[in-house]
Design an enzyme around this catalytic site. Structure first.
Site, short mmCIF file in Angstrom:
data_model
loop_
_atom_site.label_atom_id
_atom_site.label_comp_id
_atom_site.label_asym_id
_atom_site.label_seq_id
_atom_site.Cartn_x
_atom_site.Cartn_y
_atom_site.Cartn_z
N CYS A 24 0.81 -1.23 0.00
CA CYS A 24 0.00 0.00 0.00
C CYS A 24 0.84 1.27 0.00
O CYS A 24 0.30 2.36 -0.18
CB CYS A 24 -0.97 0.01 1.18
SG CYS A 24 -2.09 -1.39 1.17
N HIS A 74 -3.11 7.04 2.39
CA HIS A 74 -3.59 5.74 1.92
C HIS A 74 -4.96 5.47 2.53
O HIS A 74 -5.16 5.64 3.74
CB HIS A 74 -2.59 4.66 2.31
CG HIS A 74 -3.12 3.29 2.12
ND1 HIS A 74 -3.65 2.88 0.92
CD2 HIS A 74 -3.23 2.23 2.98
CE1 HIS A 74 -4.06 1.62 1.04
NE2 HIS A 74 -3.83 1.22 2.27
N ASN A 121 -10.16 -0.18 0.10
CA ASN A 121 -8.70 -0.07 0.09
C ASN A 121 -8.17 -0.66 -1.22
O ASN A 121 -8.22 -1.88 -1.42
CB ASN A 121 -8.18 -0.86 1.31
CG ASN A 121 -6.66 -0.87 1.40
OD1 ASN A 121 -5.96 -0.54 0.45
ND2 ASN A 121 -6.16 -1.28 2.55
O1 UT7 Z 1 -3.75 -1.20 3.56
C1 UT7 Z 1 -2.83 -1.17 4.60
C2 UT7 Z 1 -3.02 -2.26 5.51
N1 UT7 Z 1 -4.35 -2.50 5.97
C3 UT7 Z 1 -4.89 -1.77 6.94
O2 UT7 Z 1 -4.43 -0.73 7.34
C4 UT7 Z 1 -6.10 -2.34 7.60
C5 UT7 Z 1 -6.04 -2.12 9.08
N2 UT7 Z 1 -7.05 -2.84 9.85
C6 UT7 Z 1 -8.38 -2.62 9.75
O3 UT7 Z 1 -8.83 -1.84 8.94
C7 UT7 Z 1 -9.27 -3.33 10.74
O4 UT7 Z 1 -8.48 -3.98 11.70
C8 UT7 Z 1 -10.25 -4.34 10.10
C9 UT7 Z 1 -11.33 -3.61 9.33
C10 UT7 Z 1 -9.53 -5.29 9.17
C11 UT7 Z 1 -10.94 -5.14 11.20
O5 UT7 Z 1 -11.61 -4.25 12.07
P1 UT7 Z 1 -11.39 -4.31 13.66
O6 UT7 Z 1 -12.29 -3.30 14.23
O7 UT7 Z 1 -9.92 -4.18 13.94
O8 UT7 Z 1 -11.90 -5.75 13.99
P2 UT7 Z 1 -11.11 -6.94 14.70
O9 UT7 Z 1 -10.09 -7.52 13.79
O10 UT7 Z 1 -10.70 -6.51 16.07
O11 UT7 Z 1 -12.28 -7.99 14.88
C12 UT7 Z 1 -13.39 -7.76 15.78
C13 UT7 Z 1 -14.46 -8.76 15.48
C14 UT7 Z 1 -13.92 -10.19 15.33
O12 UT7 Z 1 -14.89 -11.08 15.87
P3 UT7 Z 1 -14.68 -11.70 17.34
O13 UT7 Z 1 -13.37 -12.43 17.29
O14 UT7 Z 1 -14.67 -10.53 18.27
O15 UT7 Z 1 -15.88 -12.59 17.48
C15 UT7 Z 1 -13.87 -10.38 13.85
O16 UT7 Z 1 -13.98 -11.74 13.47
O17 UT7 Z 1 -15.07 -8.45 14.23
C16 UT7 Z 1 -15.10 -9.61 13.42
N3 UT7 Z 1 -15.09 -9.23 12.02
C17 UT7 Z 1 -16.23 -8.99 11.35
N4 UT7 Z 1 -17.51 -9.03 11.72
C18 UT7 Z 1 -18.43 -8.73 10.78
C19 UT7 Z 1 -14.03 -9.04 11.20
N5 UT7 Z 1 -14.46 -8.68 9.97
C20 UT7 Z 1 -15.83 -8.65 10.04
C21 UT7 Z 1 -16.83 -8.36 9.11
N6 UT7 Z 1 -18.11 -8.41 9.54
N7 UT7 Z 1 -16.56 -8.02 7.83
#
Ligand code: UT7
Length: 333
Positions: free
Chosen positions: A112, A254, A284
């Site tokens: 990215c 980004h 993204n």
């Molecule tokens: O491009 C450069 C690199 N990329 C980035 O900069 C991305 C950076 N990270 C993010 O944008 C976020 O971490 C994500 C959008 C990927 C995830 O969001 P988050 O608020 O950090 O969620 P999390 O990983 O802490 O997950 C929280 C919960 C999990 O469930 P449990 O374990 O608490 O039951 C995930 O499985 O949210 C769940 N989850 C979802 N739930 C519904 C993850 N993706 C989804 C989804 N829908 N699409």
């Protein structure tokens, strides 16, 4: 007078197929509200079956050349982490299809941050007088490397391409790249990776190998690093350029997650209204995200000639980088 790389053309292209949050929710355990509130994304674009990264790169490159009022460039640098094939690089094919002849053309892989890295390479080619003009393209098709069952990555990533033309000029001109700062931290390379397919984890040809060809991302750790690295990188570039951040009209970061943009703005003590964003429409788009945001910023009138602009990328590697420029008057492609 020293020789600078000056941005003289801009083009962007996103494939027409839209995937909305509702469509994702119809096949994954997710919903529109979760995706919107956690990422700011409403929809993303994806390539059609049979399409590849080079197809998007050619479209964006053609538009950037047209915007610069030219049909030629002395070199082509393509930022991508989803090349058409692992070998050879995709850039020479893109150069041929754009009728650029036998110019030097190569890929830069910095995920990215790729577009900012490619700008730095283009500026270097100009500084050393290897080239008088460089077509710099960022293009990625991460829809091709996502596990169909991974709701986190499928919610975030989309496909697209963006491009600029750099031309030799003077640092006093609008569009001159004034400061380029890059960095990396390979000790965190496991935070975003596609483990298989390279020399470390070769394919055995078994169907179970498929998992290794998908992108994995440790979302929370990446989120924290993105805010930390982008705020530091922007701060350093502002300081080296001699621009107090209050005097920067637009930050074009980004587009990884709307919450990352808000958190970075807060860390920098700058109003989020000065951060250009189009993440709701495109998600993204990896190496394409900064030039696509530039194109949308110009189209919406958010980004105007004379604006002080800082661009900043962050991504897998880990890698990051920023560049400062005064936004030039450009022809719309
Ligand atoms: O491009 C450069 C690199 N990329 C980035 O900069 C991305 C950076 N990270 C993010 O944008 C976020 O971490 C994500 C959008 C990927 C995830 O969001 P988050 O608020 O950090 O969620 P999390 O990983 O802490 O997950 C929280 C919960 C999990 O469930 P449990 O374990 O608490 O039951 C995930 O499985 O949210 C769940 N989850 C979802 N739930 C519904 C993850 N993706 C989804 C989804 N829908 N699409």
């Amino acid at each position: 007078m020293s020789r600078a790389a000056v941005l003289t053309g801009l083009g962007a292209w996103a494939p027409p197929t839209v995937v909305t949050n509702e469509e994702l929710a119809s096949c994954l355990d997710t919903d529109d509200e979760w995706i919107r509130t956690r990422t700011g994304i409403r929809q993303r674009r994806v390539i059609a079956p049979g399409e590849a990264t080079s197809d998007l790169a050619v479209e964006a490159g053609r538009r950037a050349l047209k915007s610069a009022g030219t049909t030629t460039a002395d070199a082509l640098v393509l930022a991508t982490s989803t090349p058409d094939r692992l070998c050879p690089a995709t850039a020479p094919q893109v150069a041929s299809r754009l009728n650029l002849g036998t110019v030097p053309a190569f890929d830069v892989a910095a995920v990215c941050s790729g577009f900012v890295y490619a700008l730095a390479v283009g500026a270097g080619l100009i500084a050393t007088a290897t080239a008088d003009s460089v077509l710099v393209i960022g293009a990625d098709t991460f829809s091709t490397v996502l596990s169909p069952s991974d709701r986190a990555t499928r919610a975030v990533f989309g496909d697209g391409a963006g491009a600029v033309v750099l031309r030799a000029g003077s640092p006093e001109q609008d569009g001159a790249l004034l400061d380029l700062g890059l960095g990396s931290d390979g000790s965190r390379s496991d935070l975003i990776e596609i483990p298989g397919g390279g020399s470390r984890q070769r394919s055995t040809g078994l169907p179970t190998d498929l998992e290794g060809t998908y992108l994995t991302m440790r979302g929370q750790a990446v989120f924290a690093q993105a805010v930390h690295r982008m705020s530091e990188s922007v701060r350093e570039t502002g300081a080296r350029t001699g621009w107090p951040l209050e005097t920067v009209d637009r930050f074009v970061l980004h587009q990884a997650n709307a919450r990352i943009l808000t958190a970075t703005a807060k860390r920098l003590g700058q109003p989020v209204e000065r951060f250009v964003t189009n993440i709701d429409q495109l998600g993204n788009t990896v190496a394409a995200s900064i030039p696509l945001a530039l194109a949308d910023g110009v189209a919406s009138g958010e980004l105007l000639p004379g604006h002080r602009v800082v661009l900043c990328g962050f991504g897998g590697g880990l890698t990051w980088g920023s560049v400062a420029l005064v936004w030039p008057q450009l022809n719309t492609p």
